[in-house]
Design a protein around this motif. Structure first.
Motif, PDB file in Angstrom:
ATOM      1  N   PRO A  28       0.823  -1.212   0.000  1.00 49.48           N
ATOM      2  CA  PRO A  28       0.000   0.000   0.000  1.00 49.48           C
ATOM      3  C   PRO A  28       0.856   1.260   0.000  1.00 49.48           C
ATOM      4  N   GLU A  29       0.287   2.306  -0.540  1.00 45.50           N
ATOM      5  CA  GLU A  29       0.943   3.621  -0.506  1.00 45.50           C
ATOM      6  C   GLU A  29       0.282   4.416   0.607  1.00 45.50           C
ATOM      7  N   GLY A  30       1.071   4.796   1.589  1.00 48.53           N
ATOM      8  CA  GLY A  30       0.522   5.534   2.725  1.00 48.53           C
ATOM      9  C   GLY A  30      -0.461   4.678   3.499  1.00 48.53           C
ATOM     10  N   ASP A  31      -1.663   5.216   3.744  1.00 48.25           N
ATOM     11  CA  ASP A  31      -2.690   4.483   4.488  1.00 48.25           C
ATOM     12  C   ASP A  31      -3.627   3.713   3.562  1.00 48.25           C
ATOM     13  N   GLY A  32      -3.352   3.712   2.273  1.00 45.91           N
ATOM     14  CA  GLY A  32      -4.224   3.048   1.312  1.00 45.91           C
ATOM     15  C   GLY A  32      -4.126   1.533   1.362  1.00 45.91           C
ATOM     16  N   PRO A  33      -4.991   0.868   0.612  1.00 41.48           N
ATOM     17  CA  PRO A  33      -4.981  -0.594   0.590  1.00 41.48           C
ATOM     18  C   PRO A  33      -3.845  -1.144  -0.281  1.00 41.48           C
ATOM     19  N   GLU A  45      -8.863  -4.149  -4.228  1.00 38.41           N
ATOM     20  CA  GLU A  45      -8.061  -3.990  -3.014  1.00 38.41           C
ATOM     21  C   GLU A  45      -7.732  -5.373  -2.461  1.00 38.41           C
TER      22      GLU A  45
END
Length: 96
Positions: free
Chosen positions: A68-73, A82
């Motif tokens: 994931p990038e940052g808080d993303g899935p 996802e």
């Protein structure tokens, strides 16, 4: 001097061929990218995606895992949507 079947010296034919190779080489990355754009990912259902690991196999240990990038899935190179890090599917392939 040796001649090819068209009457040109063999060397001239070779040089004409050799002149086309850089053009082909330059176009190759574009052709490969076009092929990637056409490729489609498999659905979760077809991949028998499940939210839980199986026998210690997890998506985040698979070679197709996309972190994931940052808080993303997270994601997957071959399964759409996802993807949970602790999930599993039949396409699991250990990183190696």
């Amino acid at each position: 001097m040796q001649r090819n079947k068209h009457g040109d010296p063999a060397r001239r034919g070779f040089l004409k061929f050799a002149a086309t190779v850089p053009g082909i080489a330059a176009a190759l990355p574009f052709l490969l990218r076009a092929g990637e754009a056409v490729a489609q990912k498999m659905s979760k259902k077809a991949a028998k995606y499940q939210p839980n690991p199986k026998d210690g196999q997890r998506c985040d240990n698979c070679q197709f895992w996309i972190p994931p990038e940052g808080d993303g899935p997270g994601g997957c190179k071959v399964v759409e949507g996802e993807i949970a890090p602790e999930a599993w599917c039949v396409l699991y392939a250990p990183k190696g």
